[in-house]
Design an enzyme around this catalytic site. Sequence first.
Site, PDB file in Angstrom:
ATOM      1  N   ASN A   1     -53.014  56.687 -20.675  1.00 10.18           N
ATOM      2  CA  ASN A   1     -52.768  55.762 -19.559  1.00 10.18           C
ATOM      3  C   ASN A   1     -53.598  56.087 -18.320  1.00 10.18           C
ATOM      4  O   ASN A   1     -53.879  55.205 -17.522  1.00 10.18           O
ATOM      5  CB  ASN A   1     -51.263  55.797 -19.220  1.00 10.18           C
ATOM      6  CG  ASN A   1     -50.980  55.208 -17.858  1.00 10.18           C
ATOM      7  OD1 ASN A   1     -50.936  53.984 -17.699  1.00 10.18           O
ATOM      8  ND2 ASN A   1     -50.805  56.051 -16.854  1.00 10.18           N
TER       9      ASN A   1
ATOM     10  N   TYR B   1     -65.634  49.775 -14.546  1.00 10.34           N
ATOM     11  CA  TYR B   1     -64.247  49.690 -15.056  1.00 10.34           C
ATOM     12  C   TYR B   1     -64.165  48.743 -16.260  1.00 10.34           C
ATOM     13  O   TYR B   1     -63.536  49.061 -17.274  1.00 10.34           O
ATOM     14  CB  TYR B   1     -63.362  49.194 -13.905  1.00 10.34           C
ATOM     15  CG  TYR B   1     -61.871  49.179 -14.178  1.00 10.34           C
ATOM     16  CD1 TYR B   1     -61.096  50.319 -14.001  1.00 10.34           C
ATOM     17  CD2 TYR B   1     -61.227  48.004 -14.569  1.00 10.34           C
ATOM     18  CE1 TYR B   1     -59.721  50.293 -14.218  1.00 10.34           C
ATOM     19  CE2 TYR B   1     -59.856  47.962 -14.781  1.00 10.34           C
ATOM     20  CZ  TYR B   1     -59.103  49.115 -14.606  1.00 10.34           C
ATOM     21  OH  TYR B   1     -57.734  49.085 -14.820  1.00 10.34           O
TER      22      TYR B   1
ATOM     23  N   GLN C   1     -64.858  41.703 -14.628  1.00  7.84           N
ATOM     24  CA  GLN C   1     -64.439  41.449 -13.246  1.00  7.84           C
ATOM     25  C   GLN C   1     -65.565  41.840 -12.304  1.00  7.84           C
ATOM     26  O   GLN C   1     -66.112  42.946 -12.400  1.00  7.84           O
ATOM     27  CB  GLN C   1     -63.174  42.254 -12.926  1.00  7.84           C
ATOM     28  CG  GLN C   1     -62.693  42.151 -11.492  1.00  7.84           C
ATOM     29  CD  GLN C   1     -62.322  40.726 -11.098  1.00  7.84           C
ATOM     30  OE1 GLN C   1     -61.704  39.985 -11.874  1.00  7.84           O
ATOM     31  NE2 GLN C   1     -62.733  40.314  -9.911  1.00  7.84           N
TER      32      GLN C   1
ATOM     33  N   ILE D   1     -50.191  44.346 -12.248  1.00  5.00           N
ATOM     34  CA  ILE D   1     -48.872  44.979 -12.316  1.00  5.00           C
ATOM     35  C   ILE D   1     -48.534  45.516 -10.923  1.00  5.00           C
ATOM     36  O   ILE D   1     -49.405  46.067 -10.242  1.00  5.00           O
ATOM     37  CB  ILE D   1     -48.878  46.138 -13.346  1.00  5.00           C
ATOM     38  CG1 ILE D   1     -49.389  45.652 -14.715  1.00  5.00           C
ATOM     39  CG2 ILE D   1     -47.494  46.772 -13.464  1.00  5.00           C
ATOM     40  CD1 ILE D   1     -48.581  44.560 -15.377  1.00  5.00           C
TER      41      ILE D   1
HETATM   42  N1  NAP Z   1     -51.885  48.516 -11.859  1.00  2.00           N
HETATM   43  C1  NAP Z   1     -52.433  47.511 -12.495  1.00  2.00           C
HETATM   44  O1  NAP Z   1     -52.309  46.335 -12.105  1.00  2.00           O
HETATM   45  C2  NAP Z   1     -53.224  47.749 -13.764  1.00  2.00           C
HETATM   46  C3  NAP Z   1     -53.724  46.646 -14.435  1.00  2.00           C
HETATM   47  C4  NAP Z   1     -54.428  46.835 -15.625  1.00  2.00           C
HETATM   48  C5  NAP Z   1     -54.619  48.117 -16.117  1.00  2.00           C
HETATM   49  N2  NAP Z   1     -54.144  49.172 -15.427  1.00  2.00           N
HETATM   50  C6  NAP Z   1     -54.375  50.511 -16.008  1.00  2.00           C
HETATM   51  O2  NAP Z   1     -53.123  51.158 -16.175  1.00  2.00           O
HETATM   52  C7  NAP Z   1     -53.282  52.567 -16.020  1.00  2.00           C
HETATM   53  C8  NAP Z   1     -52.322  53.062 -14.937  1.00  2.00           C
HETATM   54  O3  NAP Z   1     -52.612  52.391 -13.725  1.00  2.00           O
HETATM   55  P1  NAP Z   1     -51.702  52.567 -12.422  1.00  2.00           P
HETATM   56  O4  NAP Z   1     -51.914  51.361 -11.573  1.00  2.00           O
HETATM   57  O5  NAP Z   1     -50.333  52.954 -12.807  1.00  2.00           O
HETATM   58  O6  NAP Z   1     -52.472  53.800 -11.723  1.00  2.00           O
HETATM   59  P2  NAP Z   1     -51.985  54.799 -10.577  1.00  2.00           P
HETATM   60  O7  NAP Z   1     -50.706  54.344  -9.955  1.00  2.00           O
HETATM   61  O8  NAP Z   1     -53.196  54.984  -9.706  1.00  2.00           O
HETATM   62  O9  NAP Z   1     -51.688  56.168 -11.375  1.00  2.00           O
HETATM   63  C9  NAP Z   1     -52.724  56.754 -12.095  1.00  2.00           C
HETATM   64  C10 NAP Z   1     -52.230  57.993 -12.796  1.00  2.00           C
HETATM   65  O10 NAP Z   1     -53.325  58.526 -13.555  1.00  2.00           O
HETATM   66  C11 NAP Z   1     -53.546  59.874 -13.171  1.00  2.00           C
HETATM   67  N3  NAP Z   1     -54.965  60.185 -13.296  1.00  2.00           N
HETATM   68  C12 NAP Z   1     -56.022  59.608 -12.680  1.00  2.00           C
HETATM   69  N4  NAP Z   1     -57.165  60.214 -13.036  1.00  2.00           N
HETATM   70  C13 NAP Z   1     -56.824  61.216 -13.883  1.00  2.00           C
HETATM   71  C14 NAP Z   1     -57.538  62.232 -14.575  1.00  2.00           C
HETATM   72  N5  NAP Z   1     -58.870  62.325 -14.479  1.00  2.00           N
HETATM   73  N6  NAP Z   1     -56.851  63.093 -15.345  1.00  2.00           N
HETATM   74  C15 NAP Z   1     -55.506  63.028 -15.450  1.00  2.00           C
HETATM   75  N7  NAP Z   1     -54.768  62.088 -14.832  1.00  2.00           N
HETATM   76  C16 NAP Z   1     -55.412  61.205 -14.063  1.00  2.00           C
HETATM   77  C17 NAP Z   1     -53.023  59.976 -11.744  1.00  2.00           C
HETATM   78  O11 NAP Z   1     -52.732  61.326 -11.441  1.00  2.00           O
HETATM   79  P3  NAP Z   1     -52.442  61.778  -9.900  1.00  2.00           P
HETATM   80  O12 NAP Z   1     -51.050  61.272  -9.604  1.00  2.00           O
HETATM   81  O13 NAP Z   1     -52.544  63.244  -9.937  1.00  2.00           O
HETATM   82  O14 NAP Z   1     -53.476  61.106  -9.053  1.00  2.00           O
HETATM   83  C18 NAP Z   1     -51.789  59.089 -11.841  1.00  2.00           C
HETATM   84  O15 NAP Z   1     -50.716  59.820 -12.420  1.00  2.00           O
HETATM   85  C19 NAP Z   1     -54.749  52.789 -15.658  1.00  2.00           C
HETATM   86  O16 NAP Z   1     -55.475  53.124 -16.839  1.00  2.00           O
HETATM   87  C20 NAP Z   1     -55.189  51.444 -15.127  1.00  2.00           C
HETATM   88  O17 NAP Z   1     -56.578  51.249 -15.287  1.00  2.00           O
HETATM   89  C21 NAP Z   1     -53.449  49.036 -14.252  1.00  2.00           C
END
Ligand code: NAP
Length: 241
Positions: A82, A147, A141, A180
């Site tokens: 994730n 990305y 995008q 999300i």
């Molecule tokens: N939010 C959306 O609308 C959305 C839409 C489509 C896809 N996604 C995908 O869903 C996933 C989660 O997104 P999110 O919005 O929940 O992100 P988020 O709130 O920014 O959380 C990201 C998480 O990933 C961890 N992380 C980042 N880089 C890392 C690394 N190099 N090694 C280990 N852990 C790492 C962060 O750790 P720290 O807490 O230590 O920073 C955090 O726990 C991502 O892959 C994102 O691309 C999100």
Amino acid sequence: MSRVALVTGGTRGIGAAISVALKNAGYKVAANYAGNDEAAKAFTAETGIPAFKWDVSSYEACAAGIAQVEAELGPVEILVNNAGITRDAMFHKMTPEQWNAVISTNLSGLFNMTHPVWSGMRDRSFGRIVSISSINGQKGQMGQANYSAAKAGDIGFTKALAQEGAAKGITVNVICPGYIGTEMVRAVPEKVLNERIIPQIPVGRLGEPEEIARCVVFLASDDAGFITGSTITANGGQYMI
Ligand SMILES: NC(=O)c1ccc[n+]([C@@H]2O[C@H](COP(=O)([O-])OP(=O)(O)OC[C@H]3O[C@@H](n4cnc5c(N)ncnc54)[C@H](OP(=O)(O)O)[C@@H]3O)[C@@H](O)[C@H]2O)c1
């Protein structure tokens, strides 16, 4: 005995919802994170789920981190890839650093995490790999060449690996969320959200992290054993493929 599930980026946002949903479904869960110790501490205090810090863009760090998780909890049978980042820029302004950071976390992270658990899953004839891609890996995008490329790569990775795992009881699937309501998206000014983003979503709202988490719980279950190589779109109808 309950199975062990490892969720990368499992302490915040969508990953935190996935960790909690898997725990509630009876798994022993380990949540990985990169650097936000404060959020990880608060998450563990609230949920009782242990957090493990390493960078998924480093193969060596992943191998060592997984070894630690397996020593403490047992063999990883469910892996949720994730963790993800954005480093957005229009392509003419995108730097090699922005390109490399996103590719090494969002795409190479899948190799780095999956490779160390793969042989054990093959030996035990059971495994579940679920990766979180994005709608922007499906449709592209503007401002996200890095990305979109990484997230499209996650889909190709899934389809190839699903073919290799199928005869060994390992399923490999990918979920493509749309917008999300995590911290990142909620930080967008309300006017932009209401006037530009939500009107593009036929169901008329942002998705909830728990809605992605429920897909993961299903794909992790024995009930989903016939589903492999699938791309699940969870985007409120914004992009249909
Ligand atoms: N939010 C959306 O609308 C959305 C839409 C489509 C896809 N996604 C995908 O869903 C996933 C989660 O997104 P999110 O919005 O929940 O992100 P988020 O709130 O920014 O959380 C990201 C998480 O990933 C961890 N992380 C980042 N880089 C890392 C690394 N190099 N090694 C280990 N852990 C790492 C962060 O750790 P720290 O807490 O230590 O920073 C955090 O726990 C991502 O892959 C994102 O691309 C999100």
